[in-house]
Design a protein around this motif. Structure first.
Motif, PDB file in Angstrom:
ATOM      1  N   MET A  42      -8.148  35.372  18.695  1.00 37.42           N
ATOM      2  CA  MET A  42      -8.068  36.815  18.749  1.00 37.42           C
ATOM      3  C   MET A  42      -8.291  37.266  20.195  1.00 37.42           C
ATOM      4  O   MET A  42      -9.024  36.629  20.942  1.00 37.42           O
ATOM      5  CB  MET A  42      -9.141  37.409  17.819  1.00 37.42           C
ATOM      6  CG  MET A  42      -9.120  38.892  17.666  1.00 37.42           C
ATOM      7  SD  MET A  42      -7.703  39.403  16.687  1.00 37.42           S
ATOM      8  CE  MET A  42      -7.868  41.146  16.802  1.00 37.42           C
ATOM      9  N   HIS A  43      -7.668  38.357  20.554  1.00 30.40           N
ATOM     10  CA  HIS A  43      -7.899  38.961  21.862  1.00 30.40           C
ATOM     11  C   HIS A  43      -8.898  40.108  21.723  1.00 30.40           C
ATOM     12  O   HIS A  43      -8.919  40.813  20.717  1.00 30.40           O
ATOM     13  CB  HIS A  43      -6.594  39.508  22.454  1.00 30.40           C
ATOM     14  CG  HIS A  43      -5.731  38.452  23.037  1.00 30.40           C
ATOM     15  ND1 HIS A  43      -4.371  38.423  22.839  1.00 30.40           N
ATOM     16  CD2 HIS A  43      -6.012  37.395  23.833  1.00 30.40           C
ATOM     17  CE1 HIS A  43      -3.859  37.393  23.487  1.00 30.40           C
ATOM     18  NE2 HIS A  43      -4.841  36.755  24.084  1.00 30.40           N
ATOM     19  N   TYR A  44      -9.683  40.292  22.761  1.00 28.86           N
ATOM     20  CA  TYR A  44     -10.652  41.389  22.837  1.00 28.86           C
ATOM     21  C   TYR A  44     -10.532  42.045  24.204  1.00 28.86           C
ATOM     22  O   TYR A  44     -10.482  41.351  25.220  1.00 28.86           O
ATOM     23  CB  TYR A  44     -12.082  40.874  22.631  1.00 28.86           C
ATOM     24  CG  TYR A  44     -12.284  40.322  21.253  1.00 28.86           C
ATOM     25  CD1 TYR A  44     -12.633  41.157  20.194  1.00 28.86           C
ATOM     26  CD2 TYR A  44     -12.071  38.976  20.986  1.00 28.86           C
ATOM     27  CE1 TYR A  44     -12.793  40.645  18.911  1.00 28.86           C
ATOM     28  CE2 TYR A  44     -12.215  38.463  19.708  1.00 28.86           C
ATOM     29  CZ  TYR A  44     -12.568  39.314  18.673  1.00 28.86           C
ATOM     30  OH  TYR A  44     -12.708  38.821  17.407  1.00 28.86           O
ATOM     31  N   LEU A  45     -10.486  43.360  24.209  1.00 32.42           N
ATOM     32  CA  LEU A  45     -10.473  44.113  25.457  1.00 32.42           C
ATOM     33  C   LEU A  45     -11.879  44.598  25.747  1.00 32.42           C
ATOM     34  O   LEU A  45     -12.499  45.248  24.896  1.00 32.42           O
ATOM     35  CB  LEU A  45      -9.543  45.323  25.351  1.00 32.42           C
ATOM     36  CG  LEU A  45      -8.049  45.029  25.334  1.00 32.42           C
ATOM     37  CD1 LEU A  45      -7.279  46.327  25.120  1.00 32.42           C
ATOM     38  CD2 LEU A  45      -7.612  44.346  26.619  1.00 32.42           C
ATOM     39  N   ILE A  74     -17.076  49.193  26.362  1.00 29.83           N
ATOM     40  CA  ILE A  74     -16.796  48.985  24.944  1.00 29.83           C
ATOM     41  C   ILE A  74     -15.927  47.735  24.813  1.00 29.83           C
ATOM     42  O   ILE A  74     -15.126  47.441  25.694  1.00 29.83           O
ATOM     43  CB  ILE A  74     -16.092  50.216  24.326  1.00 29.83           C
ATOM     44  CG1 ILE A  74     -15.938  50.074  22.815  1.00 29.83           C
ATOM     45  CG2 ILE A  74     -14.763  50.498  25.012  1.00 29.83           C
ATOM     46  CD1 ILE A  74     -15.461  51.335  22.128  1.00 29.83           C
ATOM     47  N   VAL A  75     -16.125  47.019  23.724  1.00 28.59           N
ATOM     48  CA  VAL A  75     -15.276  45.876  23.401  1.00 28.59           C
ATOM     49  C   VAL A  75     -14.495  46.244  22.146  1.00 28.59           C
ATOM     50  O   VAL A  75     -15.073  46.692  21.156  1.00 28.59           O
ATOM     51  CB  VAL A  75     -16.100  44.592  23.154  1.00 28.59           C
ATOM     52  CG1 VAL A  75     -15.190  43.451  22.702  1.00 28.59           C
ATOM     53  CG2 VAL A  75     -16.878  44.197  24.394  1.00 28.59           C
ATOM     54  N   ARG A  76     -13.170  46.053  22.231  1.00 28.14           N
ATOM     55  CA  ARG A  76     -12.310  46.364  21.091  1.00 28.14           C
ATOM     56  C   ARG A  76     -11.429  45.161  20.777  1.00 28.14           C
ATOM     57  O   ARG A  76     -10.870  44.550  21.692  1.00 28.14           O
ATOM     58  CB  ARG A  76     -11.386  47.546  21.427  1.00 28.14           C
ATOM     59  CG  ARG A  76     -12.078  48.863  21.701  1.00 28.14           C
ATOM     60  CD  ARG A  76     -12.441  49.611  20.437  1.00 28.14           C
ATOM     61  NE  ARG A  76     -11.360  49.791  19.520  1.00 28.14           N
ATOM     62  CZ  ARG A  76     -10.550  50.850  19.504  1.00 28.14           C
ATOM     63  NH1 ARG A  76     -10.702  51.833  20.373  1.00 28.14           N
ATOM     64  NH2 ARG A  76      -9.580  50.931  18.610  1.00 28.14           N
ATOM     65  N   PRO A  77     -11.292  44.816  19.490  1.00 25.57           N
ATOM     66  CA  PRO A  77     -10.333  43.775  19.135  1.00 25.57           C
ATOM     67  C   PRO A  77      -8.920  44.289  19.402  1.00 25.57           C
ATOM     68  O   PRO A  77      -8.627  45.468  19.197  1.00 25.57           O
ATOM     69  CB  PRO A  77     -10.569  43.545  17.642  1.00 25.57           C
ATOM     70  CG  PRO A  77     -11.362  44.695  17.162  1.00 25.57           C
ATOM     71  CD  PRO A  77     -11.996  45.361  18.330  1.00 25.57           C
ATOM     72  N   TRP A  78      -8.063  43.414  19.882  1.00 25.29           N
ATOM     73  CA  TRP A  78      -6.690  43.784  20.197  1.00 25.29           C
ATOM     74  C   TRP A  78      -5.775  42.819  19.467  1.00 25.29           C
ATOM     75  O   TRP A  78      -5.754  41.623  19.761  1.00 25.29           O
ATOM     76  CB  TRP A  78      -6.471  43.721  21.698  1.00 25.29           C
ATOM     77  CG  TRP A  78      -5.155  44.242  22.174  1.00 25.29           C
ATOM     78  CD1 TRP A  78      -4.316  45.103  21.531  1.00 25.29           C
ATOM     79  CD2 TRP A  78      -4.517  43.932  23.413  1.00 25.29           C
ATOM     80  NE1 TRP A  78      -3.213  45.371  22.292  1.00 25.29           N
ATOM     81  CE2 TRP A  78      -3.309  44.659  23.462  1.00 25.29           C
ATOM     82  CE3 TRP A  78      -4.858  43.132  24.491  1.00 25.29           C
ATOM     83  CZ2 TRP A  78      -2.439  44.596  24.537  1.00 25.29           C
ATOM     84  CZ3 TRP A  78      -3.983  43.070  25.567  1.00 25.29           C
ATOM     85  CH2 TRP A  78      -2.801  43.796  25.585  1.00 25.29           C
ATOM     86  N   THR A  79      -5.029  43.323  18.515  1.00 21.72           N
ATOM     87  CA  THR A  79      -4.093  42.517  17.759  1.00 21.72           C
ATOM     88  C   THR A  79      -2.814  42.404  18.577  1.00 21.72           C
ATOM     89  O   THR A  79      -2.014  43.339  18.619  1.00 21.72           O
ATOM     90  CB  THR A  79      -3.805  43.149  16.377  1.00 21.72           C
ATOM     91  OG1 THR A  79      -5.048  43.349  15.698  1.00 21.72           O
ATOM     92  CG2 THR A  79      -2.914  42.269  15.541  1.00 21.72           C
ATOM     93  N   SER A 137     -14.690  35.758  18.474  1.00 22.51           N
ATOM     94  CA  SER A 137     -15.473  36.960  18.174  1.00 22.51           C
ATOM     95  C   SER A 137     -15.632  37.764  19.458  1.00 22.51           C
ATOM     96  O   SER A 137     -15.402  37.246  20.557  1.00 22.51           O
ATOM     97  CB  SER A 137     -16.849  36.580  17.611  1.00 22.51           C
ATOM     98  OG  SER A 137     -17.698  36.162  18.656  1.00 22.51           O
ATOM     99  N   PRO A 138     -16.082  39.010  19.345  1.00 21.60           N
ATOM    100  CA  PRO A 138     -16.295  39.830  20.539  1.00 21.60           C
ATOM    101  C   PRO A 138     -17.528  39.420  21.348  1.00 21.60           C
ATOM    102  O   PRO A 138     -17.753  39.930  22.438  1.00 21.60           O
ATOM    103  CB  PRO A 138     -16.463  41.239  19.976  1.00 21.60           C
ATOM    104  CG  PRO A 138     -16.942  41.044  18.580  1.00 21.60           C
ATOM    105  CD  PRO A 138     -16.314  39.756  18.117  1.00 21.60           C
ATOM    106  N   GLU A 139     -18.298  38.486  20.845  1.00 15.61           N
ATOM    107  CA  GLU A 139     -19.560  38.108  21.471  1.00 15.61           C
ATOM    108  C   GLU A 139     -19.406  37.662  22.929  1.00 15.61           C
ATOM    109  O   GLU A 139     -20.234  38.003  23.777  1.00 15.61           O
ATOM    110  CB  GLU A 139     -20.235  37.001  20.665  1.00 15.61           C
ATOM    111  CG  GLU A 139     -21.578  36.586  21.222  1.00 15.61           C
ATOM    112  CD  GLU A 139     -22.223  35.460  20.434  1.00 15.61           C
ATOM    113  OE1 GLU A 139     -23.069  34.770  21.008  1.00 15.61           O
ATOM    114  OE2 GLU A 139     -21.881  35.271  19.251  1.00 15.61           O
ATOM    115  N   VAL A 140     -18.350  36.921  23.242  1.00 18.92           N
ATOM    116  CA  VAL A 140     -18.172  36.433  24.612  1.00 18.92           C
ATOM    117  C   VAL A 140     -17.977  37.609  25.570  1.00 18.92           C
ATOM    118  O   VAL A 140     -18.576  37.653  26.641  1.00 18.92           O
ATOM    119  CB  VAL A 140     -16.992  35.441  24.695  1.00 18.92           C
ATOM    120  CG1 VAL A 140     -16.667  35.084  26.127  1.00 18.92           C
ATOM    121  CG2 VAL A 140     -17.306  34.184  23.907  1.00 18.92           C
ATOM    122  N   ALA A 141     -17.168  38.569  25.185  1.00 17.40           N
ATOM    123  CA  ALA A 141     -16.941  39.750  26.028  1.00 17.40           C
ATOM    124  C   ALA A 141     -18.220  40.574  26.158  1.00 17.40           C
ATOM    125  O   ALA A 141     -18.543  41.064  27.246  1.00 17.40           O
ATOM    126  CB  ALA A 141     -15.809  40.588  25.455  1.00 17.40           C
TER     127      ALA A 141
END
Length: 100
Positions: A1-4, A81-86, A58-62
């Motif tokens: 998954m990508h996270y911004l 902010i961290v947001r999941p990016w599909t 998961s967003p944890e790394v960001a």
């Protein structure tokens, strides 16, 4: 998954970043070497936001990156902010969707 990971930069970001830039870039390049950061940088004209693209489970790394980043800890970032990016199109898309 990508996270911004999105940073809202402080008004004095450009004036103050020099003091912390080397440490920030070291942290970022280390994350890139581990395969966590895909690409990252500040938006220009105006330099009011920065966007860092992470890849992971998961967003944890960001989130961990932001909490350790001197730009954040020293107040150059007003909020983040961290947001999941599909991601669905492109060779690096994590969930490719092609037309039927």
């Amino acid at each position: 998954m990508h996270y911004l990971l999105m940073y809202e930069l402080a008004p004095d970001y450009l004036a103050r970043r020099g003091e912390f830039r080397n440490e920030h870039l070291k942290l970022a390049w280390e994350a890139e070497q581990r395969g966590e950061i895909v690409i990252a940088g500040a938006l220009a004209e105006p330099a009011d936001y920065a966007v860092l693209l992470f890849k992971g489970d998961s967003p944890e790394v960001a989130e961990r990156f932001a909490k350790a980043d001197p730009y954040v800890t020293e107040g150059l970032v007003q909020s983040w902010i961290v947001r999941p990016w599909t991601t669905v199109v492109g060779k690096d898309a994590t969930t490719p969707v092609r037309p039927e």
